[in-house]
Design an enzyme around this catalytic site. Structure first.
Site, mmCIF file in Angstrom:
data_model
loop_
_atom_site.group_PDB
_atom_site.id
_atom_site.type_symbol
_atom_site.label_atom_id
_atom_site.label_comp_id
_atom_site.label_asym_id
_atom_site.label_seq_id
_atom_site.Cartn_x
_atom_site.Cartn_y
_atom_site.Cartn_z
ATOM 1 C CE LYS A 174 -1.915 -1.487 3.728
ATOM 2 N NZ LYS A 174 -2.770 -1.739 4.917
ATOM 3 C CB THR A 206 -6.650 8.753 6.011
ATOM 4 O OG1 THR A 206 -5.750 9.256 7.009
ATOM 5 C CG2 THR A 206 -6.699 9.697 4.837
ATOM 6 N N GLY A 208 -8.514 4.173 9.249
ATOM 7 C CA GLY A 208 -9.061 2.887 8.801
ATOM 8 C C GLY A 208 -8.940 2.613 7.318
ATOM 9 C CB THR A 209 -7.058 4.187 4.480
ATOM 10 O OG1 THR A 209 -5.882 4.315 5.279
ATOM 11 C CG2 THR A 209 -7.711 5.534 4.301
ATOM 12 N N GLY A 210 -6.427 1.384 5.686
ATOM 13 C CA GLY A 210 -5.758 0.095 5.452
ATOM 14 C C GLY A 210 -6.708 -1.073 5.667
ATOM 15 C CB CYS A 211 -9.119 -1.848 8.414
ATOM 16 S SG CYS A 211 -8.012 -1.557 9.802
HETATM 17 N N1 LIG Z 1 -5.022 10.512 1.179
HETATM 18 C C1 LIG Z 1 -5.344 9.447 0.419
HETATM 19 N N2 LIG Z 1 -5.937 9.620 -0.781
HETATM 20 C C2 LIG Z 1 -6.262 8.554 -1.558
HETATM 21 N N3 LIG Z 1 -6.026 7.275 -1.213
HETATM 22 C C3 LIG Z 1 -5.441 7.030 -0.022
HETATM 23 C C4 LIG Z 1 -5.062 8.089 0.859
HETATM 24 N N4 LIG Z 1 -4.480 7.549 1.964
HETATM 25 C C5 LIG Z 1 -4.499 6.217 1.777
HETATM 26 N N5 LIG Z 1 -5.058 5.891 0.586
HETATM 27 C C6 LIG Z 1 -5.216 4.537 0.033
HETATM 28 O O1 LIG Z 1 -5.759 3.740 1.061
HETATM 29 C C7 LIG Z 1 -5.220 2.426 1.014
HETATM 30 C C8 LIG Z 1 -4.580 2.126 2.365
HETATM 31 O O2 LIG Z 1 -3.308 2.683 2.389
HETATM 32 P P1 LIG Z 1 -2.460 3.112 3.660
HETATM 33 O O3 LIG Z 1 -1.048 2.969 3.252
HETATM 34 O O4 LIG Z 1 -2.933 4.421 4.148
HETATM 35 O O5 LIG Z 1 -2.881 1.997 4.732
HETATM 36 P P2 LIG Z 1 -2.648 1.942 6.298
HETATM 37 O O6 LIG Z 1 -1.501 2.791 6.685
HETATM 38 O O7 LIG Z 1 -2.544 0.496 6.633
HETATM 39 O O8 LIG Z 1 -3.979 2.550 6.918
HETATM 40 P P3 LIG Z 1 -4.528 2.454 8.456
HETATM 41 O O9 LIG Z 1 -3.377 2.138 9.351
HETATM 42 O O10 LIG Z 1 -5.164 3.790 8.741
HETATM 43 O O11 LIG Z 1 -5.583 1.413 8.479
HETATM 44 C C9 LIG Z 1 -4.255 2.400 -0.156
HETATM 45 O O12 LIG Z 1 -4.901 1.908 -1.300
HETATM 46 C C10 LIG Z 1 -3.889 3.849 -0.341
HETATM 47 O O13 LIG Z 1 -3.480 4.079 -1.662
HETATM 48 C C1 LIG Z 2 -8.675 -2.269 16.089
HETATM 49 C C2 LIG Z 2 -7.838 -1.608 15.053
HETATM 50 N N1 LIG Z 2 -7.327 -2.354 14.054
HETATM 51 C C3 LIG Z 2 -6.553 -1.778 13.108
HETATM 52 C C4 LIG Z 2 -6.274 -0.426 13.144
HETATM 53 C C5 LIG Z 2 -5.355 0.180 12.084
HETATM 54 O O1 LIG Z 2 -5.917 1.182 11.402
HETATM 55 C C6 LIG Z 2 -6.838 0.334 14.186
HETATM 56 N N2 LIG Z 2 -6.615 1.675 14.306
HETATM 57 N N3 LIG Z 2 -7.623 -0.290 15.125
#
Ligand SMILES: Nc1ncnc2c1ncn2[C@@H]1O[C@H](COP(=O)(O)OP(=O)(O)OP(=O)(O)O)[C@@H](O)[C@H]1O
Ligand SMILES: Cc1ncc(CO)c(N)n1
Length: 262
Positions: A174, A206, A208-211
């Site tokens: 990501k 942003t 929870g974007t990763g989840c």
């Molecule tokens: N500002 C943004 N604009 C558009 N897409 C975004 C943005 N931030 C994250 N994304 C997208 O969201 C998805 C998750 O990426 P990211 O690297 O932020 O995950 P993460 O750090 O694991 O997130 P979190 O820890 O908040 O759950 C990817 O597809 C990324 O391209």
């Molecule tokens: C419970 C939980 N899982 C994953 C993340 C990562 O975004 C968070 N902030 N909280």
């Protein structure tokens, strides 16, 4: 046909990440969501106020209850917190012969709170990566798992190869933590790289974007889609969810799980 997916992860009381993000995403993509909760977090848009892990036994019971009666088509893991929990989950995946496993190697929340104990990283590498059909690290997580730098795209591709060598079938790197206006997510299938580029949306919402992104991949895999199709929908899902945020809470707000329509 009812497609079913199980998430094994932590609860986010604020509703934007963790179990809540996963279930909302499954639901929006018309997949029946089930859960095994590993830890309860007291959390909102301002940060993490508390982390309360459940016992290994409690998690095992939840997984067994779902497995014996509801047979998930795909399984996602998120916050696992300890090496004991990682070992249990690896054991259960093997016991039930689950193959469509999406491992989101959650380590720290955006505000910096640890969601995985440091000593559990090795357990993740040893026990879970070899079972992962898909691994979805963000850049700091990939750095910890490979001990490699993530500054350039070339370095990120080298790290993806290393993760593939560690037993992961498909690596999805990501790009949310990268620099600049363009965001690049990379898929490595052991032979080829595929890239998804998008404009970085200028927002602080942003959480929870990763989840959400990994949950969308899981939902599509539950429906029998290919990895390429799954990542493609997930990318569009997260783009819409960040573009149309809900503007709730006074800190880093959640994404909008209603925004994307297939
Ligand atoms: N500002 C943004 N604009 C558009 N897409 C975004 C943005 N931030 C994250 N994304 C997208 O969201 C998805 C998750 O990426 P990211 O690297 O932020 O995950 P993460 O750090 O694991 O997130 P979190 O820890 O908040 O759950 C990817 O597809 C990324 O391209
Ligand atoms: C419970 C939980 N899982 C994953 C993340 C990562 O975004 C968070 N902030 N909280």
């Amino acid at each position: 046909m009812v497609y079913k997916a199980l998430t094994i992860a932590g609860s986010d009381s604020g509703g934007g990440a963790g179990i809540q993000a996963d279930l909302k995403t499954f639901h929006q993509l018309r997949v029946f969501g089930m859960s095994a909760i590993t830890a309860v977090t007291a959390q909102n848009t301002l940060g993490v106020q508390g982390v309360y892990p459940l016992s290994v036994e409690a998690v095992e019971r939840q997984i067994d209850s779902v497995a014996v009666d509801l047979s998930p088509h795909a399984v996602k893991t998120g916050m696992l917190f300890s090496h004991e929990m990682i070992e249990l989950v690896a054991h259960k995946i093997k016991q039930y012969k689950w193959t469509r496993i999406v491992v989101d190697p959650v380590m720290i929340a955006k505000g910096g709170a640890p969601l995985l104990k440091q000593e559990a990283v090795e357990a993740l590498q040893r026990h879970l990566l070899p079972l992962a059909y898909v691994l979805t690290p963000n850049m700091p997580e990939a750095e910890v798992l490979t001990n490699m730098q993530m500054e350039t795209i070339e370095q990120r591709k080298e790290a993806a190869k290393k993760l593939h060598d560690m037993g992961v079938r498909y690596v999805v790197m990501k790009g949310g933590h990268g620099e600049g206006n363009e965001l690049i997510d990379i898929l490595y299938d052991g032979e080829q790289f595929y890239e998804w580029k998008s404009k970085r949306i200028d927002t602080k919402h942003t959480h929870g974007t990763g989840c959400t992104f990994a949950a969308a991949i899981t939902a599509q895999l539950a429906k029998g889609k290919t990895i390429y199709e799954a990542v493609d929908v997930a990318k569009r899902f997260i783009q819409a969810a960040v573009e149309q945020t809900l503007q709730i809470g006074s800190g880093h707000g959640p994404t909008n799980h209603w925004a994307f329509h297939e």
